[in-house]
Design an enzyme around this catalytic site. Sequence first.
Site, PDB file in Angstrom:
ATOM      1  N   LEU A   1       0.837  -1.191   0.000  1.00 53.90           N
ATOM      2  CA  LEU A   1       0.000   0.000   0.000  1.00 53.90           C
ATOM      3  C   LEU A   1       0.875   1.245   0.000  1.00 53.90           C
ATOM      4  O   LEU A   1       1.650   1.485   0.934  1.00 53.90           O
ATOM      5  CB  LEU A   1      -0.925   0.003   1.217  1.00 53.90           C
ATOM      6  CG  LEU A   1      -1.756  -1.277   1.425  1.00 53.90           C
ATOM      7  CD1 LEU A   1      -2.704  -1.120   2.604  1.00 53.90           C
ATOM      8  CD2 LEU A   1      -2.525  -1.651   0.154  1.00 53.90           C
TER       9      LEU A   1
ATOM     10  N   GLN B   1      -5.816   3.634  -6.195  1.00 49.81           N
ATOM     11  CA  GLN B   1      -6.853   3.966  -5.222  1.00 49.81           C
ATOM     12  C   GLN B   1      -7.239   5.429  -5.460  1.00 49.81           C
ATOM     13  O   GLN B   1      -6.454   6.334  -5.210  1.00 49.81           O
ATOM     14  CB  GLN B   1      -6.355   3.766  -3.793  1.00 49.81           C
ATOM     15  CG  GLN B   1      -7.448   3.970  -2.752  1.00 49.81           C
ATOM     16  CD  GLN B   1      -6.936   3.883  -1.322  1.00 49.81           C
ATOM     17  OE1 GLN B   1      -5.745   4.062  -1.066  1.00 49.81           O
ATOM     18  NE2 GLN B   1      -7.840   3.609  -0.381  1.00 49.81           N
TER      19      GLN B   1
ATOM     20  N   ASN C   1      -1.667  -5.206  16.490  1.00 47.35           N
ATOM     21  CA  ASN C   1      -1.684  -5.537  15.067  1.00 47.35           C
ATOM     22  C   ASN C   1      -0.676  -4.654  14.343  1.00 47.35           C
ATOM     23  O   ASN C   1      -0.769  -3.427  14.383  1.00 47.35           O
ATOM     24  CB  ASN C   1      -3.095  -5.316  14.521  1.00 47.35           C
ATOM     25  CG  ASN C   1      -3.174  -5.467  13.021  1.00 47.35           C
ATOM     26  OD1 ASN C   1      -2.338  -6.124  12.403  1.00 47.35           O
ATOM     27  ND2 ASN C   1      -4.177  -4.837  12.416  1.00 47.35           N
TER      28      ASN C   1
ATOM     29  N   HIS D   1      29.112  26.729   4.670  1.00 37.53           N
ATOM     30  CA  HIS D   1      30.201  26.648   5.642  1.00 37.53           C
ATOM     31  C   HIS D   1      29.805  27.198   7.014  1.00 37.53           C
ATOM     32  O   HIS D   1      28.954  28.063   7.153  1.00 37.53           O
ATOM     33  CB  HIS D   1      31.443  27.381   5.114  1.00 37.53           C
ATOM     34  CG  HIS D   1      31.209  28.784   4.675  1.00 37.53           C
ATOM     35  ND1 HIS D   1      30.683  29.095   3.443  1.00 37.53           N
ATOM     36  CD2 HIS D   1      31.430  29.969   5.292  1.00 37.53           C
ATOM     37  CE1 HIS D   1      30.593  30.405   3.322  1.00 37.53           C
ATOM     38  NE2 HIS D   1      31.036  30.967   4.428  1.00 37.53           N
TER      39      HIS D   1
END
Length: 393
Positions: free
Chosen positions: A6, A78, A160, A308
Amino acid sequence: MKAIVLAAGQGTRIRPLSASRPKPMLPVADRPLAAQTVDTAVDAGADEIVLVVGYEGQTVRDYFGAEYRGVPVSYAVQTEQAGTAHAVNAAREHIDGPFAVLNGDNLYDPAAIDRLFTECPAVCAAEVADPRNYGVLSTTDDTVIDIVEKPEEPPTNLANAGAYAFPADAKEWLEVPASERGEREITDVLARVIEQYAVTPVTLERWLDVGRPWELLEANEWKLAALERRIDGAVSDAAHLEGRVVVEEGATVEPGAVIEGPVLIRSGATVGPNAYVRGATLIGEDVSVGNGVEVKNSVLSRGTSVSHLSYVGDSVLGRDVNFGAGTNVANLRHDDADISVTVKGERVSTGRRKFGVVAGDGVKTGINTSLTPGLKLDTGAMTEPGETVEQDR
Protein backbone atom coordinates in the site's frame (compact mmCIF):
# COMPACT_ATOMS: atom_id res chain seq x y z
CA MET A 1 2.53 -15.44 -3.23
CA LYS A 2 1.60 -11.97 -4.47
CA ALA A 3 2.44 -9.11 -2.16
CA ILE A 4 0.16 -6.07 -2.21
CA VAL A 5 2.06 -3.03 -0.96
CA LEU A 6 0.00 0.00 0.00
CA ALA A 7 1.60 3.25 -1.20
CA ALA A 8 -1.31 5.56 -2.02
CA GLY A 9 -1.55 7.80 1.04
CA GLN A 10 -0.77 11.53 1.20
CA GLY A 11 1.23 11.33 4.43
CA THR A 12 -0.31 14.43 6.02
CA ARG A 13 1.34 13.81 9.41
CA ILE A 14 4.81 13.89 7.90
CA ARG A 15 4.35 17.14 5.97
CA PRO A 16 6.05 19.21 4.66
CA LEU A 17 8.31 16.33 3.59
CA SER A 18 5.45 14.74 1.62
CA ALA A 19 4.24 17.96 0.00
CA SER A 20 5.38 16.87 -3.46
CA ARG A 21 6.06 13.13 -3.15
CA PRO A 22 4.35 10.17 -1.48
CA LYS A 23 5.49 9.38 2.04
CA PRO A 24 6.56 5.84 0.99
CA MET A 25 9.04 7.45 -1.41
CA LEU A 26 10.91 9.41 1.26
CA PRO A 27 14.57 8.32 1.65
CA VAL A 28 15.62 5.58 4.06
CA ALA A 29 19.33 4.84 3.61
CA ASP A 30 20.01 4.13 -0.08
CA ARG A 31 16.41 3.67 -1.28
CA PRO A 32 12.87 4.94 -0.68
CA LEU A 33 10.93 3.67 2.31
CA ALA A 34 8.60 1.65 0.06
CA ALA A 35 11.60 -0.07 -1.54
CA GLN A 36 12.70 -1.26 1.90
CA THR A 37 9.26 -2.90 2.26
CA VAL A 38 9.26 -4.34 -1.27
CA ASP A 39 12.75 -5.75 -0.74
CA THR A 40 11.53 -7.52 2.39
CA ALA A 41 8.65 -9.04 0.40
CA VAL A 42 10.92 -10.13 -2.45
CA ASP A 43 13.36 -11.71 -0.01
CA ALA A 44 10.44 -13.58 1.58
CA GLY A 45 9.57 -15.12 -1.79
CA ALA A 46 6.93 -12.85 -3.34
CA ASP A 47 6.47 -13.81 -6.99
CA GLU A 48 4.71 -10.56 -7.90
CA ILE A 49 4.49 -7.11 -6.33
CA VAL A 50 1.26 -5.13 -6.66
CA LEU A 51 1.72 -1.52 -5.64
CA VAL A 52 -1.44 0.41 -4.75
CA VAL A 53 -0.81 4.02 -5.73
CA GLY A 54 -2.73 7.28 -5.52
CA TYR A 55 -1.16 10.55 -4.38
CA GLU A 56 1.78 11.38 -6.68
CA GLY A 57 1.57 7.82 -7.96
CA GLN A 58 3.81 8.44 -10.97
CA THR A 59 6.75 8.84 -8.60
CA VAL A 60 6.20 5.25 -7.43
CA ARG A 61 5.81 3.96 -10.99
CA ASP A 62 8.97 5.72 -12.15
CA TYR A 63 11.03 4.11 -9.40
CA PHE A 64 9.80 0.51 -9.56
CA GLY A 65 8.89 0.19 -13.24
CA ALA A 66 7.47 -3.08 -14.59
CA GLU A 67 10.01 -5.29 -12.84
CA TYR A 68 11.98 -4.95 -9.62
CA ARG A 69 14.86 -7.29 -8.75
CA GLY A 70 13.57 -9.74 -11.34
CA VAL A 71 10.03 -9.79 -9.88
CA PRO A 72 7.08 -8.49 -11.96
CA VAL A 73 5.47 -5.31 -10.66
CA SER A 74 1.85 -4.33 -11.26
CA TYR A 75 -0.07 -1.23 -10.18
CA ALA A 76 -3.53 -0.55 -8.86
CA VAL A 77 -4.97 2.94 -8.34
CA GLN A 78 -6.85 3.97 -5.22
CA THR A 79 -8.85 6.97 -6.39
CA GLU A 80 -9.79 8.15 -2.88
CA GLN A 81 -8.33 7.55 0.55
CA ALA A 82 -11.14 5.45 2.03
CA GLY A 83 -9.24 2.98 4.20
CA THR A 84 -6.95 -0.01 3.98
CA ALA A 85 -9.59 -2.52 2.83
CA HIS A 86 -10.58 -0.04 0.13
CA ALA A 87 -6.94 0.17 -0.95
CA VAL A 88 -6.53 -3.61 -1.15
CA ASN A 89 -9.85 -3.91 -2.98
CA ALA A 90 -8.44 -1.60 -5.65
CA ALA A 91 -5.98 -4.42 -6.42
CA ARG A 92 -8.55 -7.24 -6.47
CA GLU A 93 -8.17 -7.90 -10.21
CA HIS A 94 -4.57 -8.93 -9.51
CA ILE A 95 -5.53 -11.44 -6.80
CA ASP A 96 -5.77 -15.05 -7.98
CA GLY A 97 -4.66 -16.96 -4.89
CA PRO A 98 -3.28 -16.36 -1.39
CA PHE A 99 -1.91 -12.84 -1.02
CA ALA A 100 0.05 -10.75 1.43
CA VAL A 101 -0.67 -7.14 2.37
CA LEU A 102 2.11 -4.84 3.59
CA ASN A 103 2.17 -1.12 4.30
CA GLY A 104 4.62 0.75 2.10
CA ASP A 105 5.42 3.17 4.92
CA ASN A 106 6.37 0.50 7.47
CA LEU A 107 9.65 -1.23 8.20
CA TYR A 108 9.36 -4.88 9.17
CA ASP A 109 11.65 -7.46 10.70
CA PRO A 110 12.57 -9.52 7.59
CA ALA A 111 12.58 -12.86 9.43
CA ALA A 112 8.99 -12.27 10.55
CA ILE A 113 7.84 -11.53 6.99
CA ASP A 114 9.48 -14.79 5.87
CA ARG A 115 7.39 -16.61 8.46
CA LEU A 116 4.26 -14.61 7.59
CA PHE A 117 4.42 -15.88 4.02
CA THR A 118 5.09 -19.45 5.15
CA GLU A 119 2.32 -19.58 7.77
CA CYS A 120 -0.48 -18.09 5.63
CA PRO A 121 -3.08 -17.24 6.84
CA ALA A 122 -1.19 -15.16 9.36
CA VAL A 123 -0.90 -11.67 10.82
CA CYS A 124 2.11 -9.85 12.22
CA ALA A 125 1.94 -8.63 15.80
CA ALA A 126 4.22 -6.51 17.95
CA GLU A 127 4.41 -6.48 21.73
CA VAL A 128 3.88 -2.89 22.89
CA ALA A 129 3.80 -1.26 26.30
CA ASP A 130 0.47 0.52 25.68
CA PRO A 131 -1.66 -1.16 23.02
CA ARG A 132 -4.73 1.08 23.45
CA ASN A 133 -4.02 2.99 20.23
CA TYR A 134 -3.78 -0.19 18.14
CA GLY A 135 -5.84 -3.09 17.01
CA VAL A 136 -5.20 -5.70 19.73
CA LEU A 137 -4.96 -9.42 19.04
CA SER A 138 -6.10 -12.18 21.38
CA THR A 139 -4.53 -15.61 20.91
CA THR A 140 -4.76 -19.16 22.20
CA ASP A 141 -2.64 -22.16 21.28
CA ASP A 142 -0.67 -20.02 18.80
CA THR A 143 -3.85 -19.04 16.95
CA VAL A 144 -5.49 -15.64 16.71
CA ILE A 145 -9.04 -15.81 18.09
CA ASP A 146 -10.04 -12.13 18.08
CA ILE A 147 -9.07 -8.58 17.16
CA VAL A 148 -10.48 -5.47 18.81
CA GLU A 149 -9.74 -1.90 17.74
CA LYS A 150 -8.24 0.52 20.28
CA PRO A 151 -9.78 -0.98 23.42
CA GLU A 152 -9.78 0.94 26.71
CA GLU A 153 -8.85 -2.30 28.48
CA PRO A 154 -6.65 -4.31 26.08
CA PRO A 155 -6.92 -8.09 26.52
CA THR A 156 -3.23 -8.52 25.55
CA ASN A 157 -0.21 -6.41 24.65
CA LEU A 158 -0.13 -7.76 21.08
CA ALA A 159 -0.66 -4.90 18.66
CA ASN A 160 -1.68 -5.54 15.07
CA ALA A 161 1.37 -4.53 13.02
CA GLY A 162 -0.48 -4.20 9.71
CA ALA A 163 1.11 -7.08 7.78
CA TYR A 164 -1.13 -9.92 6.64
CA ALA A 165 -1.06 -13.13 4.64
CA PHE A 166 -4.60 -13.92 3.51
CA PRO A 167 -6.14 -17.02 1.92
CA ALA A 168 -7.56 -16.68 -1.59
CA ASP A 169 -11.13 -16.54 -0.19
CA ALA A 170 -10.39 -13.17 1.41
CA LYS A 171 -10.60 -11.56 -2.04
CA GLU A 172 -14.38 -11.90 -1.77
CA TRP A 173 -14.49 -10.24 1.66
CA LEU A 174 -12.74 -6.98 0.79
CA GLU A 175 -15.88 -4.90 0.27
CA VAL A 176 -16.55 -4.11 3.92
CA PRO A 177 -18.80 -1.30 5.23
CA ALA A 178 -17.26 1.92 6.52
CA SER A 179 -16.21 1.98 10.15
CA GLU A 180 -17.19 4.61 12.73
CA ARG A 181 -14.35 6.79 11.50
CA GLY A 182 -15.61 6.55 7.93
CA GLU A 183 -12.97 4.17 6.56
CA ARG A 184 -13.13 0.64 5.15
CA GLU A 185 -10.81 -1.26 7.45
CA ILE A 186 -8.65 -4.24 6.54
CA THR A 187 -9.09 -5.42 10.15
CA ASP A 188 -12.73 -6.22 9.28
CA VAL A 189 -11.39 -8.55 6.61
CA LEU A 190 -9.00 -10.06 9.13
CA ALA A 191 -11.89 -10.64 11.55
CA ARG A 192 -13.73 -12.61 8.85
CA VAL A 193 -10.62 -14.70 8.16
CA ILE A 194 -10.21 -15.37 11.91
CA GLU A 195 -13.78 -16.71 11.99
CA GLN A 196 -13.13 -19.24 9.22
CA TYR A 197 -9.42 -20.11 9.43
CA ALA A 198 -6.71 -20.81 11.96
CA VAL A 199 -4.72 -17.60 11.75
CA THR A 200 -1.14 -17.68 13.02
CA PRO A 201 0.23 -14.69 14.96
CA VAL A 202 3.77 -13.82 13.87
CA THR A 203 5.57 -11.66 16.42
CA LEU A 204 7.91 -9.03 15.02
CA GLU A 205 11.23 -8.52 16.73
CA ARG A 206 11.30 -5.01 15.27
CA TRP A 207 8.71 -2.87 13.53
CA LEU A 208 8.37 0.80 12.69
CA ASP A 209 5.34 2.64 11.33
CA VAL A 210 6.79 5.77 9.74
CA GLY A 211 4.10 8.41 10.10
CA ARG A 212 5.81 11.50 11.50
CA PRO A 213 9.09 13.27 10.71
CA TRP A 214 11.08 11.94 13.65
CA GLU A 215 10.05 8.41 12.69
CA LEU A 216 11.74 8.93 9.32
CA LEU A 217 14.86 9.80 11.31
CA GLU A 218 14.38 6.60 13.32
CA ALA A 219 13.95 4.58 10.12
CA ASN A 220 17.28 5.87 8.85
CA GLU A 221 18.93 5.10 12.19
CA TRP A 222 17.71 1.50 11.85
CA LYS A 223 18.84 0.92 8.28
CA LEU A 224 22.09 2.90 8.41
CA ALA A 225 23.19 0.83 11.42
CA ALA A 226 23.29 -2.20 9.10
CA LEU A 227 25.74 -0.62 6.63
CA GLU A 228 28.84 -2.49 5.60
CA ARG A 229 31.80 -0.21 5.08
CA ARG A 230 32.44 0.55 1.41
CA ILE A 231 34.52 3.30 -0.16
CA ASP A 232 33.88 3.70 -3.88
CA GLY A 233 34.05 7.49 -4.18
CA ALA A 234 36.95 9.94 -4.05
CA VAL A 235 38.23 10.31 -0.49
CA SER A 236 41.18 12.56 0.33
CA ASP A 237 44.13 10.96 2.09
CA ALA A 238 43.79 13.82 4.58
CA ALA A 239 40.23 12.80 5.53
CA HIS A 240 39.45 10.44 8.42
CA LEU A 241 36.72 7.81 8.09
CA GLU A 242 35.78 5.67 11.06
CA GLY A 243 33.32 2.78 11.41
CA ARG A 244 30.41 1.93 9.09
CA VAL A 245 30.88 4.50 6.35
CA VAL A 246 29.75 4.14 2.74
CA VAL A 247 30.99 6.61 0.13
CA GLU A 248 29.27 5.82 -3.14
CA GLU A 249 30.93 6.14 -6.53
CA GLY A 250 30.76 9.75 -7.65
CA ALA A 251 30.82 11.15 -4.10
CA THR A 252 33.73 13.24 -2.80
CA VAL A 253 35.18 13.66 0.70
CA GLU A 254 37.54 16.61 0.94
CA PRO A 255 40.73 17.05 3.05
CA GLY A 256 40.24 17.46 6.78
CA ALA A 257 36.78 15.90 6.84
CA VAL A 258 36.01 13.51 9.72
CA ILE A 259 33.27 10.95 9.11
CA GLU A 260 32.12 8.72 12.00
CA GLY A 261 29.66 6.02 10.94
CA PRO A 262 27.08 4.92 10.41
CA VAL A 263 27.10 7.41 7.55
CA LEU A 264 26.01 6.99 3.93
CA ILE A 265 27.33 9.52 1.41
CA ARG A 266 25.49 9.08 -1.85
CA SER A 267 26.64 9.61 -5.42
CA GLY A 268 27.29 13.21 -6.42
CA ALA A 269 27.57 14.44 -2.82
CA THR A 270 30.51 16.49 -1.58
CA VAL A 271 31.63 16.65 2.06
CA GLY A 272 34.20 19.08 3.38
CA PRO A 273 36.80 20.31 3.62
CA ASN A 274 37.09 20.17 7.42
CA ALA A 275 33.50 18.96 7.86
CA TYR A 276 32.44 16.66 10.69
CA VAL A 277 29.68 14.12 9.94
CA ARG A 278 28.57 11.71 12.64
CA GLY A 279 25.68 9.85 14.20
CA ALA A 280 23.39 8.00 11.83
CA THR A 281 23.48 10.37 8.89
CA LEU A 282 22.28 10.15 5.30
CA ILE A 283 23.98 12.56 2.90
CA GLY A 284 21.75 12.25 -0.16
CA GLU A 285 22.56 12.45 -3.85
CA ASP A 286 24.15 15.72 -5.00
CA VAL A 287 24.19 17.16 -1.47
CA SER A 288 26.87 19.71 -0.61
CA VAL A 289 28.26 19.92 2.94
CA GLY A 290 30.56 22.92 3.15
CA ASN A 291 33.75 23.88 4.94
CA GLY A 292 33.64 23.53 8.71
CA VAL A 293 30.07 22.17 8.77
CA GLU A 294 28.97 19.66 11.40
CA VAL A 295 26.12 17.27 10.62
CA LYS A 296 24.95 14.90 13.33
CA ASN A 297 22.30 12.16 13.14
CA SER A 298 20.37 13.75 10.27
CA VAL A 299 18.84 13.17 6.86
CA LEU A 300 19.90 15.55 4.06
CA SER A 301 17.83 14.84 0.96
CA ARG A 302 18.89 15.13 -2.68
CA GLY A 303 20.29 18.44 -3.88
CA THR A 304 20.48 20.09 -0.46
CA SER A 305 23.33 22.44 0.45
CA VAL A 306 24.57 23.23 3.96
CA SER A 307 27.02 26.11 3.64
CA HIS A 308 30.20 26.65 5.64
CA LEU A 309 30.33 27.00 9.40
CA SER A 310 26.83 25.60 9.97
CA TYR A 311 25.49 22.98 12.38
CA VAL A 312 22.66 20.53 11.63
CA GLY A 313 21.72 18.07 14.37
CA ASP A 314 18.94 15.45 14.62
CA SER A 315 17.11 17.01 11.68
CA VAL A 316 15.38 16.04 8.46
CA LEU A 317 15.96 18.29 5.45
CA GLY A 318 13.98 17.87 2.24
CA ARG A 319 15.22 18.24 -1.31
CA ASP A 320 17.03 21.33 -2.59
CA VAL A 321 17.22 22.98 0.81
CA ASN A 322 19.84 25.74 1.06
CA PHE A 323 21.15 26.59 4.53
CA GLY A 324 23.13 29.82 4.39
CA ALA A 325 26.56 30.10 6.01
CA GLY A 326 26.45 30.08 9.79
CA THR A 327 22.99 28.52 10.05
CA ASN A 328 22.73 26.74 13.39
CA VAL A 329 20.11 24.21 14.43
CA ALA A 330 19.36 23.89 18.15
CA ASN A 331 18.35 20.33 19.02
CA LEU A 332 18.13 20.40 22.83
CA ARG A 333 15.91 22.30 25.25
CA HIS A 334 17.45 24.07 28.24
CA ASP A 335 15.01 22.27 30.56
CA ASP A 336 16.07 18.92 29.03
CA ALA A 337 12.44 18.04 28.22
CA ASP A 338 11.53 15.94 25.16
CA ILE A 339 11.13 17.95 21.96
CA SER A 340 7.62 18.48 20.57
CA VAL A 341 6.67 19.05 16.92
CA THR A 342 3.42 20.31 15.41
CA VAL A 343 1.53 17.50 13.65
CA LYS A 344 -1.76 18.39 11.95
CA GLY A 345 -2.11 21.47 14.13
CA GLU A 346 -1.29 19.86 17.48
CA ARG A 347 1.96 19.79 19.42
CA VAL A 348 3.11 16.18 19.76
CA SER A 349 6.04 14.90 21.78
CA THR A 350 8.68 13.17 19.70
CA GLY A 351 9.79 11.16 22.72
CA ARG A 352 13.28 12.33 21.85
CA ARG A 353 15.51 14.42 24.07
CA LYS A 354 17.27 15.72 20.96
CA PHE A 355 15.47 16.76 17.81
CA GLY A 356 16.22 19.69 15.52
CA VAL A 357 14.18 20.87 12.55
CA VAL A 358 12.10 19.56 9.68
CA ALA A 359 12.64 21.53 6.48
CA GLY A 360 10.48 21.03 3.42
CA ASP A 361 11.76 21.09 -0.14
CA GLY A 362 13.34 24.36 -1.27
CA VAL A 363 13.71 25.96 2.16
CA LYS A 364 16.34 28.74 2.25
CA THR A 365 17.93 30.30 5.33
CA GLY A 366 19.85 33.55 5.43
CA ILE A 367 23.37 33.64 6.84
CA ASN A 368 23.69 33.26 10.62
CA THR A 369 20.12 32.00 11.04
CA SER A 370 19.32 30.25 14.34
CA LEU A 371 16.62 27.56 14.33
CA THR A 372 15.09 26.38 17.61
CA PRO A 373 14.25 22.74 18.47
CA GLY A 374 11.16 21.15 16.95
CA LEU A 375 10.65 23.67 14.16
CA LYS A 376 8.89 22.87 10.89
CA LEU A 377 9.73 25.01 7.86
CA ASP A 378 7.21 24.60 5.07
CA THR A 379 8.09 24.06 1.42
CA GLY A 380 9.90 27.11 0.06
CA ALA A 381 10.05 28.95 3.40
CA MET A 382 12.80 31.57 3.82
CA THR A 383 14.53 33.27 6.73
CA GLU A 384 16.32 36.60 6.98
CA PRO A 385 20.06 36.94 7.71
CA GLY A 386 20.73 36.83 11.43
CA GLU A 387 17.17 35.77 12.26
CA THR A 388 16.26 33.55 15.21
CA VAL A 389 13.25 31.43 14.23
CA GLU A 390 11.12 30.18 17.14
CA GLN A 391 7.83 29.36 15.43
CA ASP A 392 6.89 27.17 12.48
CA ARG A 393 6.57 28.91 9.14
